[in-house]
Design an enzyme around this catalytic site. Structure first.
Site, PDB file in Angstrom:
ATOM      1  N   HIS A  30      42.099  47.582  10.099  1.00 25.99           N
ATOM      2  CA  HIS A  30      42.398  46.165  10.350  1.00 25.99           C
ATOM      3  C   HIS A  30      41.481  45.212   9.567  1.00 25.99           C
ATOM      4  O   HIS A  30      41.943  44.281   8.925  1.00 25.99           O
ATOM      5  CB  HIS A  30      42.273  45.833  11.837  1.00 25.99           C
ATOM      6  CG  HIS A  30      43.119  46.689  12.736  1.00 25.99           C
ATOM      7  ND1 HIS A  30      44.368  47.141  12.386  1.00 25.99           N
ATOM      8  CD2 HIS A  30      42.899  47.171  13.982  1.00 25.99           C
ATOM      9  CE1 HIS A  30      44.880  47.860  13.376  1.00 25.99           C
ATOM     10  NE2 HIS A  30      44.005  47.899  14.362  1.00 25.99           N
ATOM     11  N   LYS A  60      33.737  45.860  20.908  1.00 27.86           N
ATOM     12  CA  LYS A  60      34.320  45.800  22.242  1.00 27.86           C
ATOM     13  C   LYS A  60      33.274  45.183  23.166  1.00 27.86           C
ATOM     14  O   LYS A  60      32.083  45.194  22.873  1.00 27.86           O
ATOM     15  CB  LYS A  60      34.672  47.207  22.724  1.00 27.86           C
ATOM     16  CG  LYS A  60      35.641  47.913  21.765  1.00 27.86           C
ATOM     17  CD  LYS A  60      36.743  48.619  22.497  1.00 27.86           C
ATOM     18  CE  LYS A  60      37.719  49.274  21.562  1.00 27.86           C
ATOM     19  NZ  LYS A  60      38.918  48.481  21.276  1.00 27.86           N
TER      20      LYS A  60
HETATM   21  C1  BG6 Z   1      43.950  48.968  17.854  1.00 24.01           C
HETATM   22  C2  BG6 Z   1      42.682  49.671  18.244  1.00 24.01           C
HETATM   23  O1  BG6 Z   1      44.377  49.371  16.597  1.00 24.01           O
HETATM   24  O2  BG6 Z   1      43.724  47.572  17.862  1.00 24.01           O
HETATM   25  C3  BG6 Z   1      42.183  49.191  19.587  1.00 24.01           C
HETATM   26  O3  BG6 Z   1      42.906  51.077  18.281  1.00 24.01           O
HETATM   27  C4  BG6 Z   1      42.063  47.684  19.612  1.00 24.01           C
HETATM   28  O4  BG6 Z   1      40.920  49.783  19.903  1.00 24.01           O
HETATM   29  C5  BG6 Z   1      43.351  47.038  19.115  1.00 24.01           C
HETATM   30  O5  BG6 Z   1      41.800  47.278  20.934  1.00 24.01           O
HETATM   31  C6  BG6 Z   1      43.196  45.539  18.961  1.00 24.01           C
HETATM   32  O6  BG6 Z   1      44.447  44.975  18.687  1.00 24.01           O
HETATM   33  P1  BG6 Z   1      44.779  43.472  19.062  1.00 24.01           P
HETATM   34  O7  BG6 Z   1      46.157  43.257  18.527  1.00 24.01           O
HETATM   35  O8  BG6 Z   1      44.691  43.373  20.537  1.00 24.01           O
HETATM   36  O9  BG6 Z   1      43.743  42.635  18.378  1.00 24.01           O
END
Ligand code: BG6
Length: 488
Positions: A239, A338
């Site tokens: 990401h 987190k």
């Molecule tokens: C996921 C991760 O790809 O993305 C998670 O595995 C994380 O750990 C999540 O919580 C976050 O996604 P978003 O869309 O809530 O920002």
């Protein structure tokens, strides 16, 4: 335009991802009339359910994930379309019921088949091989691979080889759901559909860039997966690097499927390698300890994950450089964690100060301009300027903000990332999916950092839950005379 009816097969059909993200996304598309009559959704799992049992389960579970969008009649109609096949992928005979459902009489053998692998990456290769063995792959079949694709370069390559042995690269959709977020796509539009940004989008005007993806949740019930992963594998390798690519890439000539991905790949290839010797200086790994989030006491990561003595990082901060003409000398600071105080993601473009202080006798100082792009939960853009405070007498300089809030500018529901991406798969558009070379280049860059952390015994620094990560994360910027942008 509504795509033609297709078959959508979800492996891991009773899993967290299917229930939280995929079924809600399909439901919304169904409700908005984008899933043609005759489209079937077949969930596969080892849960030993028949169609009725699965429908009852989904009808019970789904409303919690749909929030205010639930309307009884629509939901009933949607659920009635779902099917379930009990399947242990390792038992050959158990594939037969799926084969029968997909190759049923009266259905065009050439119709689009989407195989969504919402399961452990170790199963990607075996499932792809079984689909092939059972004659389930036609020219219009597509396979969707959830991240993480492996846990290092070698395992990613092995998965890509195994899936690539039966699916053509054009049929493989590697999902990074951040690319499906409206706000993330809007980044491209902001940069390339406005003429004012691009001339100053470089090291001449930009001092540095910050990318923050903060979460207030802990690992919850995902400890089993997470402890083998950690923030770098779970968030940064995919990401955050994808966000960095969108900020840093050169203007693609068009937005077609290959051109955008070619440009992102160039950025990934230009990332300065972080070797073992650099790791202590430009990376920070943290793990949350017990603390307070929103006034409530929460346990430590070790307690949440039930992994005593774990050294897995739940927070990562890095100073990254893109070694090319445009970005020479401009650090990109990335952080994600987190159990931070709140859930928000933002990109901060910090511009350089003006070259000459024009108002030496003014009260206050001209703060350097800053563009803050809010990705979630609130999408928006703030441009910080310096203005003269109104009033007689001398000049008083004050920072002010031009503030764009997308929710009030466009009064429409923004579709969830998975809605957009699932429909892109159905339509066969891979532009917002990661290509094999992107995934592998990102792993090649991340691997030495992971190795150095592991060699160092993974001595993560703890931070109390509800805080912005370990102290070292602030030091990372302070050493450069900078600091993390604080949310107002
Ligand atoms: C996921 C991760 O790809 O993305 C998670 O595995 C994380 O750990 C999540 O919580 C976050 O996604 P978003 O869309 O809530 O920002």
């Amino acid at each position: 335009q509504t795509p033609a009816p297709c078959d959508i097969v979800v492996f891991g059909g009773t899993g967290d991802l299917a229930l939280r993200k995929l079924l809600p996304a399909l439901y919304h598309q169904f409700r908005d009339g984008h899933l043609a009559t005759g489209t079937t959704v077949i969930a596969c799992s080892r849960a030993g359910l028949d169609d009725a049992g699965y429908r009852a389960k989904v009808a019970g579970d789904l409303p919690a994930f749909l929030g205010h969008d639930t309307t009884g009649a629509d939901l009933d109609q949607f659920v009635a379309r779902l099917q379930h096949v009990s399947l242990d992928i390792e038992i050959e005979e158990e594939w037969q019921p799926l084969v029968e459902r997909i190759t049923r009489d009266g259905v065009d053998p050439d119709r689009v088949r989407v195989y969504y692998l919402a399961c452990a990456p170790a199963l990607f290769g075996p499932i792809a091989a079984a689909l092939d063995r059972n004659g389930l792959i036609n020219e219009h079949s597509r396979v969707v691979l959830e991240k993480p694709i492996g846990r290092d370069l070698a395992s990613a390559r092995a998965i890509n080889d195994a899936v690539g042995a039966v699916f053509d690269e054009s049929q493989i959709f590697r999902i990074d759901h951040y690319l499906g977020k409206e706000s993330v796509q809007n980044l491209l539009v902001t940069r390339f559909a406005n003429s004012i940004f691009e001339p100053i989008w470089n090291s001449g005007a930009i001092d540095h860039v910050q990318i923050t993806v903060a979460e207030s949740l802990g690992v919850g019930t995902r400890g089993g997966y997470y402890d083998r992963s950690g923030a770098l594998r779970d968030m940064v390798q995919n990401h955050l690097l994808q966000l960095l690519c969108l900020v840093a890439m050169e203007p693609p000539t068009t937005v077609d499927r290959e051109t955008v991905r070619d440009e992102k790949l160039k950025v990934l290839r230009a990332l300065k390698p972080i070797g073992a010797a650099d790791v202590p200086h430009v990376t920070v790994a943290g793990q949350y300890a017990a603390g307070l989030v929103d006034g409530a006491a929460v346990p430590s990561y070790v307690a949440d994950s039930e992994c005593p003595g774990s050294g897995t990082e739940t927070f990562a901060a890095l100073r990254v450089e893109v070694q090319n003409w445009r970005w020479a000398g401009v650090p990109f600071y990335l952080r994600t964690g987190k159990r931070m105080p709140e859930r928000y993601s933002e990109i901060v473009i910090q511009f350089k100060p003006v070259p000459h202080p024009m108002f030496p006798h003014a009260e206050g100082t001209a703060s350097a301009n800053r563009l803050v792009i809010g990705l979630q939960p609130d999408e928006g853009m703030k441009l910080q300027l310096t203005a003269k405070e109104p009033g007689p007498g001398g000049i008083r300089l004050r920072p002010v903000s031009l503030d764009l809030d997308y929710a009030s500018a466009f009064e429409r529901r923004a579709p969830e990332a998975y809605e957009r991406l699932l429909m892109d798969v159905v339509r066969g558009n891979p532009t917002l999916f990661m290509r094999r070379d992107e995934v592998e280049t990102a792993w090649a860059w991340a691997e030495p950092i992971l190795a150095a952390w592991e060699d160092g015994g993974r001595r993560v620094q703890t931070y109390p839950a509800g805080t912005a990560g370990p102290v070292a994360a602030s030091t990372l910027l302070e050493r450069d005379g900078r600091s993390w942008h604080e949310r107002e």
